[in-house]
Enzyme design. Structure first.
Site, mmCIF file in Angstrom:
data_model
loop_
_atom_site.group_PDB
_atom_site.id
_atom_site.type_symbol
_atom_site.label_atom_id
_atom_site.label_comp_id
_atom_site.label_asym_id
_atom_site.label_seq_id
_atom_site.Cartn_x
_atom_site.Cartn_y
_atom_site.Cartn_z
ATOM 1 N N GLU A 124 -2.094 21.805 10.367
ATOM 2 C CA GLU A 124 -2.965 21.632 10.039
ATOM 3 C C GLU A 124 -3.334 19.681 9.432
ATOM 4 O O GLU A 124 -1.968 19.052 10.137
ATOM 5 C CB GLU A 124 -3.747 21.199 8.283
ATOM 6 C CG GLU A 124 -3.481 23.525 8.208
ATOM 7 C CD GLU A 124 -2.917 23.588 6.478
ATOM 8 O OE1 GLU A 124 -2.949 22.878 6.146
ATOM 9 O OE2 GLU A 124 -3.000 24.417 5.896
ATOM 10 N N LYS A 126 -2.720 16.384 8.126
ATOM 11 C CA LYS A 126 -2.313 15.737 6.869
ATOM 12 C C LYS A 126 -3.275 14.882 6.425
ATOM 13 O O LYS A 126 -3.986 13.221 6.876
ATOM 14 C CB LYS A 126 -0.663 15.232 6.895
ATOM 15 C CG LYS A 126 -0.528 15.209 5.527
ATOM 16 C CD LYS A 126 0.969 14.132 6.508
ATOM 17 C CE LYS A 126 2.291 14.040 4.874
ATOM 18 N NZ LYS A 126 1.575 13.228 4.038
ATOM 19 N N ASP A 128 -4.874 12.394 3.812
ATOM 20 C CA ASP A 128 -4.504 10.779 3.948
ATOM 21 C C ASP A 128 -5.185 11.046 2.214
ATOM 22 O O ASP A 128 -6.000 9.316 2.411
ATOM 23 C CB ASP A 128 -4.666 9.417 4.585
ATOM 24 C CG ASP A 128 -2.713 8.882 3.198
ATOM 25 O OD1 ASP A 128 -2.605 8.920 3.363
ATOM 26 O OD2 ASP A 128 -3.147 7.310 4.149
ATOM 27 N N TYR A 240 -5.840 23.382 0.921
ATOM 28 C CA TYR A 240 -5.054 24.521 2.037
ATOM 29 C C TYR A 240 -3.755 25.228 1.085
ATOM 30 O O TYR A 240 -2.782 25.516 1.925
ATOM 31 C CB TYR A 240 -4.089 23.200 2.809
ATOM 32 C CG TYR A 240 -3.737 22.594 1.902
ATOM 33 C CD1 TYR A 240 -2.687 22.040 0.977
ATOM 34 C CD2 TYR A 240 -4.623 20.423 1.930
ATOM 35 C CE1 TYR A 240 -1.985 21.193 0.641
ATOM 36 C CE2 TYR A 240 -4.140 19.564 1.247
ATOM 37 C CZ TYR A 240 -2.503 19.815 0.447
ATOM 38 O OH TYR A 240 -1.873 19.119 -0.697
ATOM 39 N N LYS A 327 4.510 12.432 11.358
ATOM 40 C CA LYS A 327 3.878 11.524 10.873
ATOM 41 C C LYS A 327 3.545 10.972 12.043
ATOM 42 O O LYS A 327 4.338 10.269 13.072
ATOM 43 C CB LYS A 327 4.639 10.552 10.751
ATOM 44 C CG LYS A 327 4.665 11.073 8.653
ATOM 45 C CD LYS A 327 3.107 10.441 7.931
ATOM 46 C CE LYS A 327 4.333 10.538 6.272
ATOM 47 N NZ LYS A 327 4.027 9.457 6.376
ATOM 48 N N CYS A 421 -1.627 -29.272 0.704
ATOM 49 C CA CYS A 421 -2.425 -27.594 -0.049
ATOM 50 C C CYS A 421 -3.828 -28.332 0.584
ATOM 51 O O CYS A 421 -4.763 -29.474 0.209
ATOM 52 C CB CYS A 421 -2.405 -27.448 -1.442
ATOM 53 S SG CYS A 421 -3.464 -26.352 -2.063
ATOM 54 N N CYS A 423 -6.049 -27.426 -1.535
ATOM 55 C CA CYS A 423 -6.592 -27.516 -2.810
ATOM 56 C C CYS A 423 -7.559 -28.367 -3.124
ATOM 57 O O CYS A 423 -8.965 -29.025 -3.742
ATOM 58 C CB CYS A 423 -6.112 -27.085 -3.950
ATOM 59 S SG CYS A 423 -4.599 -28.531 -4.150
ATOM 60 N N CYS A 440 2.526 -25.351 -3.593
ATOM 61 C CA CYS A 440 1.503 -26.791 -4.172
ATOM 62 C C CYS A 440 1.887 -27.016 -5.086
ATOM 63 O O CYS A 440 2.254 -26.440 -6.267
ATOM 64 C CB CYS A 440 -0.373 -25.652 -4.154
ATOM 65 S SG CYS A 440 -1.188 -27.513 -4.615
ATOM 66 N N CYS A 445 -4.032 -27.884 -9.476
ATOM 67 C CA CYS A 445 -5.131 -26.957 -8.464
ATOM 68 C C CYS A 445 -5.690 -26.395 -8.598
ATOM 69 O O CYS A 445 -5.517 -25.328 -8.860
ATOM 70 C CB CYS A 445 -3.573 -26.507 -7.343
ATOM 71 S SG CYS A 445 -4.201 -25.334 -5.583
HETATM 72 S S1 IVH Z 1 1.461 20.663 2.771
HETATM 73 C C1 IVH Z 1 5.303 21.743 -0.099
HETATM 74 N N1 IVH Z 1 -0.703 20.104 3.992
HETATM 75 O O1 IVH Z 1 1.032 15.459 2.267
HETATM 76 C C2 IVH Z 1 4.074 21.883 0.208
HETATM 77 N N2 IVH Z 1 0.091 18.765 2.518
HETATM 78 O O2 IVH Z 1 3.777 15.054 1.697
HETATM 79 C C3 IVH Z 1 2.943 20.020 0.308
HETATM 80 N N3 IVH Z 1 -1.083 17.151 2.496
HETATM 81 O O3 IVH Z 1 1.758 16.491 -1.325
HETATM 82 C C4 IVH Z 1 1.675 20.363 0.946
HETATM 83 N N4 IVH Z 1 -2.224 17.280 4.214
HETATM 84 O O4 IVH Z 1 -0.786 15.759 -0.745
HETATM 85 C C5 IVH Z 1 0.129 20.008 2.909
HETATM 86 N N5 IVH Z 1 -2.838 20.191 5.207
HETATM 87 C C6 IVH Z 1 -1.686 19.530 4.743
HETATM 88 C C7 IVH Z 1 -2.159 18.572 3.949
HETATM 89 C C8 IVH Z 1 -1.230 17.988 2.743
HETATM 90 C C9 IVH Z 1 -2.256 16.495 3.244
HETATM 91 C C10 IVH Z 1 -0.129 16.018 1.155
HETATM 92 C C11 IVH Z 1 -0.441 16.485 0.192
HETATM 93 C C12 IVH Z 1 1.451 16.107 -0.065
HETATM 94 C C13 IVH Z 1 1.487 15.550 0.436
HETATM 95 C C14 IVH Z 1 3.304 16.065 1.592
#
Ligand code: IVH
Length: 683
Positions: A124, A126, A128, A240, A327, A421, A423, A440, A445
């Site tokens: 999946e 990840k 952010d 998820y 990552k 500076c 300023c 500075c 300033c």
């Molecule tokens: S699984 C134990 N799936 O990443 C399973 N997490 O670093 C934990 N996150 O706390 C979650 N996308 O906030 C999972 N497809 C995904 C995700 C995901 C983002 C985040 C989530 C988690 C953190 C872990």
């Protein structure tokens, strides 16, 4: 088409309750198509009209209002604070990996623990964002809780209710002969780049500080106490994880499919992988494709697909054994360094800033990046005109990380740190012995004045809404603001402010009210807001707790101050110097005169299970920032020290630990991983 039939039925229907029911169904369906499937079923105008009709009918016939009505997304009054809720099962974190070899190791460990079994992975994106747990009862959305420390989090139900791609009622889906009626889903709250940029532009034009990245904006929004403000920010959710009451689910891929059928938002970019090669292909595919996503991802999550196998594998200290995060490397781009300018901070520290040819990087356009200090420029041997490498790591604040020497033009100039500076008062820039930064020295300033006022008004300090960077700039230029005390004299400029372009009565009164309201902030915030060098939020809290009034703190001498465990020599000196400065004294007397709170109110008492224990932190924790972890330990009576010594009782180890880890091992100090630490603070 189904929607048109519903609309026609609505128009010909005569029974009020039925009309309301139809409207609700139409709007929910439109929301689902618009926010989950990215399709518009009807025009915006028609949608708004139908929505207004629903609101009107519900107002006339409140007996027919139901909790899943789309009108109920935005609740009433702001709340005072969030209730804490314990998670049914802890919300874990994931171990991070950065190479295929580490993923292979993960696969090997999985197979060793499942001898002879066939293993499939579900890969999946990840996202952010901010982790969230959502509960549905009897098909209705009923609870949303942040991850918090993994054990318990904040009840943010009212805020999450405003998120339009989350249905307030799910479709009935039958599994193993039973409807999925009561369940918990987990996922991520996030924001698209386009919405993030629009909100930041608005903030900048209002003189407020922009958010550093979409994740910060999402998490800041979830923590707002007024759901009406949240509703104005287009957050999104992706789910998820599914745990349904009384139902034995089988696989991750099937869970995603079930949630999709229920009308819940799930990612359409996941893949069931038969073997590791397919996992690697997926990672490679998204390495480039991620740049065209409308939101930020920071990697790929690889999960063992079978839930039975997941249970067999279980969890170790910090994370499940059945999942891992891959990552991607920090995103990089090259661009031209056009100039180096200086930015003056509130304490007079001068930071060099790279002015860049705008370049698109990880979803946003970058035209400035920090260069930290003169030494950093020296080390990189940066010259104006150079082609430089800019990088965005987990944080969106970009940095210049290198120079492409082959592209250096012959005329590229070495940067000489200016003597004075920017300023305008010709403040000399000096380097304090032993420190890398230039300061500075001019006491008036105007940049320092601006930054000090900005800091005073900022969210974690006195939290004066509407007094951000742009506004402070304007008011200092007009000489309406000269120092932090003059904030409380602004009401005498009310008429003049109203007359200014882009101000007006409402904006001025909002600002004046916010200023008035700030007078009651707790003492710790005031101490932090004063902008004493080296005194951050944590130290301010400790000082407030120890001295209980600003006057006591002002009277303290260096010995008294250094007796406090967390206050070092330099901090003590800085505090004494600050309060000995007659100009600062004058400002403080004015603040007293204007009625600011100088006293520490009775604190809620916590039990102190960590009393007498000293902790050291190393590496990154996934459930806390450093300062949060520190605050938590201190709240429970423990102490946090910055280096390992014989006096250390525990070393708390996060991801990528530093040399403290080796030091602790040598000294035989007990090591706590994040999960152990969470357990410890829970007891
Ligand atoms: S699984 C134990 N799936 O990443 C399973 N997490 O670093 C934990 N996150 O706390 C979650 N996308 O906030 C999972 N497809 C995904 C995700 C995901 C983002 C985040 C989530 C988690 C953190 C872990």
């Amino acid at each position: 088409m189904e929607i048109q039939k519903l609309i026609n039925r609505y128009h010909s229907c005569k029974i009020i309750e039925e009309k309301i029911h139809l409207l609700r169904e139409i709007i929910s369906m439109c929301d689902y198509y618009y926010y989950v499937k990215d399709e518009s079923l009807i025009s915006d105008r028609e949608y708004d009209q139908l929505f207004a009709e629903l609101q009107k009918l519900e107002k006339e016939y409140p007996e027919f209002v139901t909790p899943d009505s789309p009108t109920q997304r935005v609740g009433g009054e702001p709340i005072k604070e969030f209730r804490s809720v314990t998670h049914k099962k802890p919300m874990l974190s994931l171990s991070n990996t950065y190479s295929f070899d580490e993923v292979k190791d993960f696969d090997r460990r999985v197979r060793e623990l499942l001898p002879g079994e066939n293993v499939e992975y579900y890969a999946e994106l990840k996202y952010d964002g901010v982790a969230i747990s959502i509960t549905y009862e009897n098909f209705l959305f009923s609870l949303a809780v942040t991850r918090g420390d993994g054990i318990s989090g904040d009840d943010v139900t009212l805020n999450v209710k405003t998120i339009k791609n989350l249905p307030l009622k799910v479709k009935e889906v039958i599994y193993d002969g039973k409807p999925i009626r009561n369940f918990e889903a987990r996922g991520e709250v996030y924001m698209n780049f386009s919405d993030f940029e629009r909100i930041n532009e608005e903030r900048i034009s209002l003189g407020e500080k922009p958010f550093a990245n979409p994740r910060n904006l999402a998490s800041g929004t979830l923590k707002l106490l007024d759901p009406r403000q949240v509703a104005e920010r287009p957050l999104r959710i992706v789910l998820y994880y599914l745990d349904a009451e009384g139902i034995r689910l089988k696989t991750q891929s099937e869970n995603i499919e079930l949630m999709k059928q229920m009308g819940l938002p799930v990612s359409t970019n996941s893949k069931l992988c038969k073997n590791l090669d397919e996992v690697f292909a997926f990672i490679n595919e998204w390495e480039t494709k991620r740049h065209s996503l409308p939101f930020q991802i920071d990697g790929i999550v690889i999960k063992v697909n079978s839930l039975e196998q997941q249970t067999k594998l279980g969890t170790i200290a910090r994370a499940p054994r059945w999942a891992i995060a891959f990552k991607y490397e920090a995103e990089k781009a090259t661009t031209i360094l056009k100039n180096i300018t200086l930015q003056v901070g509130r304490t007079g520290i001068v930071t060099p800033v790279a002015e860049l040819e705008p370049v698109f990087l990880a979803g946003t356009t970058i035209s400035r990046a920090t260069l930290h200090n003169a030494d950093y420029i020296e080390q990189l041997d940066l010259r104006i005109g150079d082609t430089v490498i800019v990088e965005k790591g987990g944080e969106v604040i970009p940095k210049v990380s290198g120079v492409v020497l082959e592209k250096r033009p012959p005329w590229a100039e070495k940067f000489v740190f200016p003597e004075y500076c920017t300023c305008g008062l010709k403040g000399r820039l000096v380097r304090i012995p032993g420190e890398v930064a230039y300061f500075c020295q001019h006491p008036e300033c105007p940049w320092q004045i601006r930054r000090r006022i900005e800091h005073f008004a900022s969210r974690n300090a006195m939290d004066i809404e509407g007094l951000g960077e742009k506004v402070v700039d304007q008011l200092v230029s007009l000489n309406f603001l000269r120092n932090i005390a003059s904030i409380y004299e602004l009401n005498s400029y009310r008429e003049k402010l109203i007359a200014l372009e882009r101000w007006g009565e409402k904006k001025v009164d909002n600002l004046l009210n916010a200023i008035e309201e700030s007078k009651t902030r707790p003492l710790s915030r005031l101490i932090f807001a004063l902008g004493i060098r080296l005194i951050g939020e944590g130290a301010a809290r400790i000082l407030a707790k120890h001295f209980r009034s600003l006057d006591n703190l002002m009277r303290a001498n260096k010995e008294e101050l250094t007796k406090i465990y967390e206050i070092g020599e330099k901090m003590a000196e800085s505090i004494v110097n600050f309060f000995n400065d007659p100009k600062e004294r004058e400002i403080i007397e004015k603040l007293r005169y204007y009625g600011l709170n100088f006293e520490e109110k009775e604190e809620v008492s916590f039990s102190k299970p960590l009393e007498g224990l000293t902790f050291v932190l190393t590496g990154e924790l996934s459930s806390f920032t450093r300062s949060e972890a520190k605050a938590k330990i201190e709240q429970l009576g423990g102490k946090v020290s910055s280096s390992v010594s014989k006096k250390t009782n525990y070393l708390i180890v996060g991801a990528n630990p530093g040399s403290k880890y080796d030091d602790a091992k040598k000294l035989g100090i007990k090591i706590l991983y994040e999960e152990d630490f969470l357990k410890l603070i829970q007891t």
